[in-house]
Design an enzyme around this catalytic site. Structure first.
Site, PDB file in Angstrom:
ATOM      1  CG  HIS A 190      62.428  53.054  44.687  1.00  0.00           C
ATOM      2  ND1 HIS A 190      61.863  51.887  44.217  1.00  0.00           N
ATOM      3  CD2 HIS A 190      61.680  53.428  45.762  1.00  0.00           C
ATOM      4  CE1 HIS A 190      60.840  51.570  44.990  1.00  0.00           C
ATOM      5  NE2 HIS A 190      60.703  52.493  45.933  1.00  0.00           N
ATOM      6  N   GLY A 191      65.335  56.441  44.312  1.00  0.00           N
ATOM      7  CA  GLY A 191      66.648  57.045  44.105  1.00  0.00           C
ATOM      8  C   GLY A 191      66.528  58.448  43.525  1.00  0.00           C
TER       9      GLY A 191
ATOM     10  CG  ASP B  66      59.960  50.253  51.767  1.00  0.00           C
ATOM     11  OD1 ASP B  66      58.814  50.251  51.271  1.00  0.00           O
ATOM     12  OD2 ASP B  66      60.897  50.933  51.305  1.00  0.00           O
ATOM     13  CG  HIS B  67      59.787  48.037  48.082  1.00  0.00           C
ATOM     14  ND1 HIS B  67      58.937  47.991  46.991  1.00  0.00           N
ATOM     15  CD2 HIS B  67      60.036  49.357  48.292  1.00  0.00           C
ATOM     16  CE1 HIS B  67      58.693  49.215  46.563  1.00  0.00           C
ATOM     17  NE2 HIS B  67      59.343  50.061  47.335  1.00  0.00           N
TER      18      HIS B  67
ATOM     19  CG  ASP C 247      56.945  45.216  45.791  1.00  0.00           C
ATOM     20  OD1 ASP C 247      56.017  45.092  44.963  1.00  0.00           O
ATOM     21  OD2 ASP C 247      57.999  45.835  45.559  1.00  0.00           O
TER      22      ASP C 247
ATOM     23  CB  THR D 140      67.785  58.420  47.775  1.00  0.00           C
ATOM     24  OG1 THR D 140      67.465  57.099  47.321  1.00  0.00           O
ATOM     25  CG2 THR D 140      69.066  58.888  47.114  1.00  0.00           C
TER      26      THR D 140
ATOM     27  CG  HIS E 287      56.886  53.373  47.346  1.00  0.00           C
ATOM     28  ND1 HIS E 287      57.691  52.434  47.952  1.00  0.00           N
ATOM     29  CD2 HIS E 287      55.635  53.132  47.805  1.00  0.00           C
ATOM     30  CE1 HIS E 287      56.954  51.660  48.728  1.00  0.00           C
ATOM     31  NE2 HIS E 287      55.701  52.062  48.648  1.00  0.00           N
ATOM     32  N   GLY E 288      59.471  56.701  46.425  1.00  0.00           N
ATOM     33  CA  GLY E 288      60.424  57.518  45.677  1.00  0.00           C
ATOM     34  C   GLY E 288      60.276  58.990  45.960  1.00  0.00           C
ATOM     35  N   GLY E 289      60.060  59.347  47.249  1.00  0.00           N
ATOM     36  CA  GLY E 289      59.820  60.741  47.604  1.00  0.00           C
ATOM     37  C   GLY E 289      61.025  61.644  47.488  1.00  0.00           C
TER      38      GLY E 289
END
Length: 294
Positions: free
Chosen positions: A184-185, A91-92, A112, A239, A214-216
């Site tokens: 994210h977060g 990831d990333h 990324d 997170t 992303h950032g689900g």
């Protein structure tokens, strides 16, 4: 040598194709250690669900190197005789990490390049793809940095340019992550939500390539499901599982259970904490519609 197929791992191509046809999204879980990977795999196996186990470069550094991580997952797959589709994903990833993970035995990588000039992003994505094709490894690309912070890379939630998305999709990547207001977060109270108009433009400009959210963590279920209806086939969560783990540990100590018996033994509360992680994974499988879709 990359021998992920010998251990029943898969790349993301087939699982994302099935998700697209079935109008659901495969869940991607960011793991930080061996037990996190084990919990993720067992949650998928017990619920007959496809899953993507993902690690960042920073997470891998805490577990020696990509080769060590790959063999941890191989051993888990073999020991538990896992039959559901599982992909091991970077990831990333930086350019260097992407190449290293392809050679180390990962079945999928993300390069990324969202933080470098776009032409450099295209160039390096093509170079990662050239090596990935030799090992049948899937590749995720990104346009428009995702908000928040991931593995030391900070994004301000830039909105992706649909024309750039089209050009990156044309390289032959397996899926595309595009910034549409996701972060994210944890999401702030004043978060404006996902930009669905932009998501639809991207879907139409990229020949309906599988898209990645992303950032689900913290995105309301109805927004996740609307994004899936507009082409998202993969939803990333990190997170939220960390919070579930922490909450379980906190509850254990607040209840005074650490005082029971002699001495301090983390083996008493860690299984409880990972039960919390597993419950959260299953909850997210339901939201993404991938529960039982193996």
């Amino acid at each position: 040598m990359n021998n992920y197929k010998q251990h029943n791992l898969v790349n993301m191509n087939e699982m994302l194709r099935k998700a697209q046809e079935g109008h659901y999204a495969v869940l991607h879980i960011n793991a930080i250690n061996f037990d996190w990977m084990k919990t993720t795999i067992l949650a998928a196996q017990e619920t007959n669900s496809p899953i993507i186990i993902a690690l960042t470069g920073k997470s891998m550094a805490g577990m020696c190197n990509p080769e060590t991580v790959a063999h941890m997952v191989y051993d888990l797959m073999d020991h538990y005789e896992v039959t559901v589709p599982v992909a091991l994903h970077l990831d990333h990833g930086s350019y260097e990490d992407a190449l290293a993970c392809i050679k180390a035995g990962f079945s999928s990588v993300m390069y990324d390049g969202s933080h470098v000039p776009f032409e450099e992003n295209i160039k390096k994505t093509n170079e990662v793809l050239a090596l990935a094709k030799q090992y049948d490894v899937s590749v995720e690309g990104e346009v428009g940095a995702i908000g928040g912070k991931e593995d030391g890379v900070t994004g301000n939630g830039e909105q992706a340019n649909p024309e750039e998305c089209s050009k990156l999709a044309a390289t032959g990547i397996s899926c595309l992550a595009a910034g549409i207001g996701n972060i994210h977060g944890l999401y702030p109270a004043n978060w404006k939500g996902l930009n669905f108009d932009l998501l639809e433009q991207i879907k139409n400009k990229t020949n309906h390539i599988p898209l990645v959210l992303h950032g689900g963590t913290g995105i309301p279920a109805e927004q996740v499901q609307k994004a899936i209806n507009l082409g998202v086939c993969k939803v990333n969560v990190g997170t939220e599982t960390l919070v579930a783990f922490t909450n379980q540990v906190s509850a254990y100590f607040e209840a005074g259970k650490h005082k029971e018996g002699k001495g301090f033994d983390p083996r008493k509360y860690l299984p409880i904490a990972y039960d919390g992680v597993k419950a959260k994974i299953i909850e997210k499988l339901k939201i993404t519609g991938s529960l039982g879709k193996a």
